[in-house]
Design a protein around this motif. Structure first.
Motif, PDB file in Angstrom:
ATOM      1  N   LEU A 218       0.852  -1.186   0.000  1.00 28.57           N
ATOM      2  CA  LEU A 218       0.000   0.000   0.000  1.00 28.57           C
ATOM      3  C   LEU A 218       0.889   1.238   0.000  1.00 28.57           C
ATOM      4  O   LEU A 218       1.675   1.426   0.929  1.00 28.57           O
ATOM      5  CB  LEU A 218      -0.906   0.010   1.233  1.00 28.57           C
ATOM      6  CG  LEU A 218      -1.848  -1.188   1.376  1.00 28.57           C
ATOM      7  CD1 LEU A 218      -2.539  -1.152   2.733  1.00 28.57           C
ATOM      8  CD2 LEU A 218      -2.878  -1.220   0.246  1.00 28.57           C
ATOM      9  N   ASN A 219       0.772   2.049  -1.037  1.00 30.64           N
ATOM     10  CA  ASN A 219       1.562   3.274  -1.052  1.00 30.64           C
ATOM     11  C   ASN A 219       0.874   4.351  -0.212  1.00 30.64           C
ATOM     12  O   ASN A 219      -0.220   4.144   0.321  1.00 30.64           O
ATOM     13  CB  ASN A 219       1.842   3.735  -2.491  1.00 30.64           C
ATOM     14  CG  ASN A 219       0.586   4.090  -3.260  1.00 30.64           C
ATOM     15  OD1 ASN A 219      -0.388   4.604  -2.698  1.00 30.64           O
ATOM     16  ND2 ASN A 219       0.594   3.836  -4.566  1.00 30.64           N
TER      17      ASN A 219
ATOM     18  N   ILE B  63      -2.930   4.352   1.433  1.00 30.96           N
ATOM     19  CA  ILE B  63      -3.115   4.354   2.886  1.00 30.96           C
ATOM     20  C   ILE B  63      -4.032   5.500   3.297  1.00 30.96           C
ATOM     21  O   ILE B  63      -4.951   5.331   4.103  1.00 30.96           O
ATOM     22  CB  ILE B  63      -1.756   4.444   3.602  1.00 30.96           C
ATOM     23  CG1 ILE B  63      -0.964   3.148   3.376  1.00 30.96           C
ATOM     24  CG2 ILE B  63      -1.941   4.705   5.097  1.00 30.96           C
ATOM     25  CD1 ILE B  63       0.474   3.203   3.857  1.00 30.96           C
ATOM     26  N   GLN B  64      -3.806   6.663   2.733  1.00 30.15           N
ATOM     27  CA  GLN B  64      -4.649   7.815   3.034  1.00 30.15           C
ATOM     28  C   GLN B  64      -6.088   7.559   2.587  1.00 30.15           C
ATOM     29  O   GLN B  64      -7.041   7.867   3.306  1.00 30.15           O
ATOM     30  CB  GLN B  64      -4.114   9.069   2.335  1.00 30.15           C
ATOM     31  CG  GLN B  64      -4.946  10.316   2.603  1.00 30.15           C
ATOM     32  CD  GLN B  64      -4.416  11.539   1.884  1.00 30.15           C
ATOM     33  OE1 GLN B  64      -3.357  11.502   1.271  1.00 30.15           O
ATOM     34  NE2 GLN B  64      -5.160  12.624   1.948  1.00 30.15           N
ATOM     35  N   PHE B  65      -6.250   6.976   1.407  1.00 26.58           N
ATOM     36  CA  PHE B  65      -7.582   6.686   0.864  1.00 26.58           C
ATOM     37  C   PHE B  65      -8.343   5.727   1.782  1.00 26.58           C
ATOM     38  O   PHE B  65      -9.511   5.954   2.111  1.00 26.58           O
ATOM     39  CB  PHE B  65      -7.434   6.086  -0.539  1.00 26.58           C
ATOM     40  CG  PHE B  65      -8.735   5.768  -1.215  1.00 26.58           C
ATOM     41  CD1 PHE B  65      -9.497   6.777  -1.783  1.00 26.58           C
ATOM     42  CD2 PHE B  65      -9.187   4.463  -1.295  1.00 26.58           C
ATOM     43  CE1 PHE B  65     -10.697   6.489  -2.420  1.00 26.58           C
ATOM     44  CE2 PHE B  65     -10.380   4.157  -1.923  1.00 26.58           C
ATOM     45  CZ  PHE B  65     -11.134   5.168  -2.496  1.00 26.58           C
ATOM     46  N   ILE B  66      -7.683   4.642   2.211  1.00 29.69           N
ATOM     47  CA  ILE B  66      -8.329   3.675   3.105  1.00 29.69           C
ATOM     48  C   ILE B  66      -8.754   4.349   4.401  1.00 29.69           C
ATOM     49  O   ILE B  66      -9.843   4.093   4.927  1.00 29.69           O
ATOM     50  CB  ILE B  66      -7.389   2.487   3.381  1.00 29.69           C
ATOM     51  CG1 ILE B  66      -7.199   1.663   2.109  1.00 29.69           C
ATOM     52  CG2 ILE B  66      -7.922   1.607   4.516  1.00 29.69           C
ATOM     53  CD1 ILE B  66      -6.137   0.592   2.207  1.00 29.69           C
TER      54      ILE B  66
ATOM     55  N   ARG C 296      -8.045  -0.198   9.335  1.00 30.16           N
ATOM     56  CA  ARG C 296      -6.821   0.488   9.757  1.00 30.16           C
ATOM     57  C   ARG C 296      -5.583  -0.162   9.149  1.00 30.16           C
ATOM     58  O   ARG C 296      -5.435  -1.382   9.183  1.00 30.16           O
ATOM     59  CB  ARG C 296      -6.731   0.495  11.281  1.00 30.16           C
ATOM     60  CG  ARG C 296      -7.782   1.387  11.925  1.00 30.16           C
ATOM     61  CD  ARG C 296      -7.834   1.193  13.425  1.00 30.16           C
ATOM     62  NE  ARG C 296      -8.644   2.228  14.055  1.00 30.16           N
ATOM     63  CZ  ARG C 296      -9.973   2.164  14.186  1.00 30.16           C
ATOM     64  NH1 ARG C 296     -10.631   1.124  13.712  1.00 30.16           N
ATOM     65  NH2 ARG C 296     -10.636   3.140  14.781  1.00 30.16           N
ATOM     66  N   VAL C 297      -4.720   0.668   8.613  1.00 26.22           N
ATOM     67  CA  VAL C 297      -3.472   0.184   8.018  1.00 26.22           C
ATOM     68  C   VAL C 297      -2.387   0.196   9.088  1.00 26.22           C
ATOM     69  O   VAL C 297      -2.081   1.242   9.657  1.00 26.22           O
ATOM     70  CB  VAL C 297      -3.061   1.066   6.824  1.00 26.22           C
ATOM     71  CG1 VAL C 297      -1.725   0.581   6.254  1.00 26.22           C
ATOM     72  CG2 VAL C 297      -4.143   1.051   5.748  1.00 26.22           C
ATOM     73  N   LEU C 298      -1.816  -0.963   9.370  1.00 25.38           N
ATOM     74  CA  LEU C 298      -0.752  -1.063  10.375  1.00 25.38           C
ATOM     75  C   LEU C 298       0.613  -0.771   9.769  1.00 25.38           C
ATOM     76  O   LEU C 298       1.471  -0.165  10.406  1.00 25.38           O
ATOM     77  CB  LEU C 298      -0.756  -2.454  11.011  1.00 25.38           C
ATOM     78  CG  LEU C 298      -2.064  -2.902  11.676  1.00 25.38           C
ATOM     79  CD1 LEU C 298      -1.841  -4.222  12.403  1.00 25.38           C
ATOM     80  CD2 LEU C 298      -2.601  -1.844  12.626  1.00 25.38           C
TER      81      LEU C 298
ATOM     82  N   GLU D 117      -1.553  -7.796  -3.398  1.00 24.61           N
ATOM     83  CA  GLU D 117      -1.760  -6.967  -4.588  1.00 24.61           C
ATOM     84  C   GLU D 117      -2.598  -5.747  -4.202  1.00 24.61           C
ATOM     85  O   GLU D 117      -3.506  -5.850  -3.382  1.00 24.61           O
ATOM     86  CB  GLU D 117      -2.540  -7.723  -5.671  1.00 24.61           C
ATOM     87  CG  GLU D 117      -1.830  -8.888  -6.296  1.00 24.61           C
ATOM     88  CD  GLU D 117      -2.698  -9.584  -7.334  1.00 24.61           C
ATOM     89  OE1 GLU D 117      -2.148 -10.369  -8.121  1.00 24.61           O
ATOM     90  OE2 GLU D 117      -3.934  -9.349  -7.350  1.00 24.61           O
ATOM     91  N   ALA D 118      -2.303  -4.624  -4.817  1.00 22.52           N
ATOM     92  CA  ALA D 118      -3.115  -3.423  -4.639  1.00 22.52           C
ATOM     93  C   ALA D 118      -3.076  -2.625  -5.935  1.00 22.52           C
ATOM     94  O   ALA D 118      -2.014  -2.471  -6.547  1.00 22.52           O
ATOM     95  CB  ALA D 118      -2.589  -2.582  -3.476  1.00 22.52           C
ATOM     96  N   TYR D 119      -4.254  -2.171  -6.358  1.00 17.89           N
ATOM     97  CA  TYR D 119      -4.308  -1.367  -7.568  1.00 17.89           C
ATOM     98  C   TYR D 119      -5.593  -0.548  -7.599  1.00 17.89           C
ATOM     99  O   TYR D 119      -6.592  -0.896  -6.974  1.00 17.89           O
ATOM    100  CB  TYR D 119      -4.189  -2.223  -8.834  1.00 17.89           C
ATOM    101  CG  TYR D 119      -5.187  -3.355  -8.955  1.00 17.89           C
ATOM    102  CD1 TYR D 119      -6.380  -3.191  -9.669  1.00 17.89           C
ATOM    103  CD2 TYR D 119      -4.933  -4.593  -8.375  1.00 17.89           C
ATOM    104  CE1 TYR D 119      -7.285  -4.232  -9.788  1.00 17.89           C
ATOM    105  CE2 TYR D 119      -5.831  -5.635  -8.494  1.00 17.89           C
ATOM    106  CZ  TYR D 119      -7.004  -5.454  -9.205  1.00 17.89           C
ATOM    107  OH  TYR D 119      -7.906  -6.491  -9.306  1.00 17.89           O
TER     108      TYR D 119
END
Length: 200
Positions: free
Chosen positions: A30-31, A35-38, A68-70, A158-160
């Motif tokens: 996750l760039n 991360i901000q978007f989530i 939440r992104v850890l 994967e993330a896109y």
């Protein structure tokens, strides 16, 4: 990418276009923008399957940032009280593969795909097992309270981005949400949707 993707790309002549997508748009982490978007989202669609490949899709919602992104390869989301079926969690213990689809229908009109492997942890495992900072743990306790029954941890593979071309613009309206309620009136189950009897 799957073998099926490659086979169909060859069949339909999209190999070059697909290769460009894989190289330029798909990442295994996750760039910062992701991360901000989530952290701004209040809902996510999830897809799971059991060990035989039988699929299930579901919907999760919460306060903005409830997922939440850890770190750039790990995120968690809470499991609130539901109907007790535990279909998604049941699939996860058989088959850890999971797909998450975040869509912003309100502002940016953009989506984010996150695919990875999931596992279930209990509330009392959050701090010790995931080494969550005191700040984040305090934020979780303050904002979630006793609502989560347990958590799902997702390791990102994967993330896109999903382009905005076909995402409709929607408007948010104020409504009261009874998190984890067993009150039948609050549930407002639609009788024609939940009626098991077949109409002739």
């Amino acid at each position: 990418m799957s073998r099926g993707e490659r086979l169909l790309q060859q069949r339909y002549g999209t190999t070059k276009r697909a290769s460009s997508f894989y190289e330029n748009q798909m990442v295994d982490f996750l760039n910062e923008r992701m991360i901000q978007f989530i952290g701004e989202q209040s809902m996510v669609f999830i897809a799971t399957a059991d060990d035989k490949g039988n699929c299930d899709s579901s919907f999760r919602a919460g306060i903005p940032g409830f997922v939440r992104v850890l770190d750039n390869r790990t995120l968690i989301y809470p499991e609130y009280r539901g109907n007790g079926v535990l279909a998604s969690l049941g699939n996860i213990i058989e088959n850890p593969h999971i797909g998450l689809m975040f869509i912003d229908f309100l502002e940016k009109k953009v989506g984010l795909h996150v695919n990875g492997k999931a596992r279930i942890i209990e509330n009392n495992q959050l701090a010790a097992e995931l080494q969550i900072s005191r700040t984040l743990l305090g934020d979780i306790v303050e904002k979630e309270g006793s609502k989560p029954e347990r958590w799902v941890v997702v390791k990102v593979e994967e993330a896109y981005i999903h382009c905005s071309k076909h995402i409709p613009k929607m408007k948010k309206v104020d409504s009261t949400i009874d998190w984890g309620s067993d009150d039948e009136v609050a549930k407002k189950e639609i009788s024609f949707m939940s009626n098991k009897r077949k109409n002739n």
